[in-house]
Write an enzyme that holds these catalytic residues in place. Structure first.
Site, PDB file in Angstrom:
ATOM      1  N   GLU A 138      -1.935  -9.213   2.992  1.00  0.00           N
ATOM      2  CA  GLU A 138      -1.939  -9.828   4.325  1.00  0.00           C
ATOM      3  C   GLU A 138      -3.344 -10.137   4.821  1.00  0.00           C
ATOM      4  O   GLU A 138      -3.540 -11.053   5.636  1.00  0.00           O
ATOM      5  CB  GLU A 138      -1.205  -8.932   5.337  1.00  0.00           C
ATOM      6  N   CYS A 193       0.824  -1.208   0.000  1.00  0.00           N
ATOM      7  CA  CYS A 193       0.000   0.000   0.000  1.00  0.00           C
ATOM      8  C   CYS A 193       0.863   1.266   0.000  1.00  0.00           C
ATOM      9  O   CYS A 193       1.421   1.624  -1.025  1.00  0.00           O
ATOM     10  CB  CYS A 193      -0.975  -0.034   1.179  1.00  0.00           C
ATOM     11  N   HIS A 201      -3.609  -4.933  -0.033  1.00  0.00           N
ATOM     12  CA  HIS A 201      -3.117  -5.506   1.224  1.00  0.00           C
ATOM     13  C   HIS A 201      -3.236  -7.036   1.172  1.00  0.00           C
ATOM     14  O   HIS A 201      -4.243  -7.602   1.616  1.00  0.00           O
ATOM     15  CB  HIS A 201      -3.926  -4.980   2.408  1.00  0.00           C
TER      16      HIS A 201
END
EC number: 6.3.4.2
Length: 532
Positions: free
Chosen positions: A504, A376, A502
């Site tokens: 994750e 990001c 993102h």
């Protein structure tokens, strides 16, 4: 529908979220579909505008709702992707009640906490449970029993308990069992916490004791006696080396068997994938050190999903990841520095503070061949660093950091211009990304179409894409018909990879995120080569 409600006492931060997620995992392993609901008693509508220093990570759901980090635990443990309806806040409830009052839905009644607010809470829980088509609804009430903010929610749960069949409802209370100076496990805090819960009309079916060491039989017996539960309903939840071990601790304590009897259920199957994953995690013998360069490093929970995704990547790569925390502001105040690590990760963030330090870390990784992953804001800063030091735009920047930069290689999304409100207004949630064949990204994902979660207001300025790519940085993925760049990579670098999204947030212990797997593998390779 079976309801399992998790409350907490004595103090906050005991791990109710991990407890609830672990209970959910037990039922998933027995073949049941579990759906979680997290209740946050704060007045905020959502967690989107909360300071990471106070609240930790803001987790983003597939529909773009910004929520408490516990929802991340639920998705990782249970394996279900949920929506914003699975996060109830006081702000949402009051907003709904006030809107109904304004529309005249209450037909002139005096609108009160009981029954109108409590009815709205119950209705919300039951609606989400029904729409999910799950068999078990897991409800965690944030905060601590006794907090004034949580009273309406506990009252709603009390009413639900009376309205549901006894075999359809279980209450799990998490408390602290501290050690005194002599090492004795003290039960008084638990006794008082349960007493306070009972004064509200709620009686726990299970008491989970958080302690630094396993609860002794005498401790369990004393808690059972004074709190009026069977000894087998007193569950030890001692400190574990890793949170993924907690479901196995509960299984050792036979919590799954006790709750199955309470809810009149039988195991449909016996899955072993979680247990096998934990075994792999505990037998990793190679290691790699990875620096997380950020400005919230004093609050590790601000990067919780990144920590977990690195762990998942490590399990897949056969490598234990040791995280080195680096405050990006510290890198701004030195003439020269060395990062003695095997990989550098620059995570998401906002604002100018610490940004130049992150850019210096990215430059260090690029010039020294150290594996790099940017996420990001880290993606945007990687583009800025490349534009400054390779393309030759020495004053290149983001308009977020410098509105008057002569080279705005990162600029505000067009649809963000003119927006004044902060909450829930970013480009959020699941968005389809198209990956170019023959790129590192395509090799990692093995697909030309992927869906990843987003949370940003700024993007690569389309006016600079051709110039940047002409100098070697490849934008290997895009979205919105090619208008927005999603991944940047350097083909001639050991691993230089950055994503606007993102990754994750979609990483799971048994299904790790491809960028994190690639990053950890590159870090491990770098370490091996350095040791030769």
């Amino acid at each position: 529908m079976k309801y399992i409600v998790v409350t907490g006492g004595v103090m906050s931060g005991l791990g109710k979220g991990i407890t609830a997620a672990s209970i959910g995992r037990l039922f998933v392993d027995m073949g049941y579909r579990v759906i979680p609901i997290k209740i946050d008693p704060y007045i905020n509508i959502d967690a989107g505008t909360m300071n990471p220093f106070q609240h930790g990570e803001v987790y983003v759901l597939k529909d773009g709702t910004e929520v408490d980090l516990d929802l991340g635990h639920y998705e990782r443990f249970i394996g279900e992707e949920v929506t914003g309806d699975h996060n109830i806040t006081t702000g949402k409830i009051y907003k709904r009640v006030i809107e109904k009052e304004r529309k005249g839905d209450y037909l002139g009644q005096t609108v009160q906490i009981i029954p109108h607010v409590t009815d709205e809470i119950k209705s919300w829980i039951r609606r989400v449970a029904k729409e999910s088509n799950a068999e078990i609804c897991l409800v965690e009430i944030g905060g601590t029993v006794g907090d004034i903010e949580g009273m309406p929610f506990l009252e709603a749960i009390r009413q639900m308990h009376n309205e549901e069949k006894e075999e359809d409802f279980a209450l799990v209370h998490v408390t602290l069992v501290p050690l005194d100076a002599g090492g004795e496990q003290k039960t008084k805090p638990t006794q008082h916490s349960v007493k306070e819960l009972r004064e509200l009309g709620l009686h726990p079916d299970v008491i989970v004791g958080r302690c630094s060491e396993r609860l002794k039989p005498a401790t369990k017996k004393k808690i059972a006696l004074f709190c009026d539960v069977p000894e087998e309903a007193v569950i030890s939840n001692e400190d574990a080396e890793d949170i993924y071990e907690v479901p196995l601790i509960f299984k050792r304590e036979k919590l799954d068997e006790y709750l199955m009897r309470k809810l009149n259920l039988r195991a449909k199957e016996s899955r072993k994938e979680w247990e096998e994953m934990v075994k792999r995690m505990k037998t990793l013998y190679e290691e790699a050190s990875i620096a997380i360069v950020g400005k919230y490093v004093d609050v590790r929970d601000a990067y919780l999903s990144i920590k977990e995704a690195l762990k998942h990547g490590g399990i897949e790569a056969g490598c234990k990841v040791n995280i080195v925390w680096v405050d990006s502001e510290d890198l701004e105040n030195v003439d020269d520095f060395t990062l003695d690590v095997d990989g550098i990760l620059v995570p998401g963030g906002f604002g100018a503070r610490g940004a130049e330090g992150k850019i210096r870390a990215i430059e260090y990784a690029r010039e020294n061949g150290v594996p790099f992953l940017g996420i990001c804001f880290g993606f945007q800063l990687a583009v800025i660093e490349f534009a400054r030091n390779v393309v030759g735009f020495s004053e290149a920047n983001s308009t977020e950091l410098d509105e008057n930069t002569p080279h705005p290689v990162i600029d505000l999304l067009p649809e963000q211009k003119g927006i004044d409100e902060m909450g829930g207004t970013m480009r959020l949630g699941d968005i389809e990304v198209t990956i170019k064949p023959g790129t590192i990204a395509h090799k990692l994902y093995g697909s030309e179409k992927v869906v990843e979660r987003h949370r940003h207001r700024y993007e690569v300025n389309p006016e600079y894409i051709e110039k940047i790519e002409s100098k070697g940085l490849v934008f290997s993925a895009y979205s919105d018909g090619g208008r927005r760049m999603e991944i940047a990579e350097l083909p001639d670098h050991p691993f230089f990879f950055a994503t606007q999204f993102h990754p994750e947030f979609k990483s799971r212990p048994y299904r790790p995120s491809p960028p994190f797997v690639g990053f950890v593998r590159a870090a491990l390779k770098y370490r091996r080569e350095e040791e030769i």
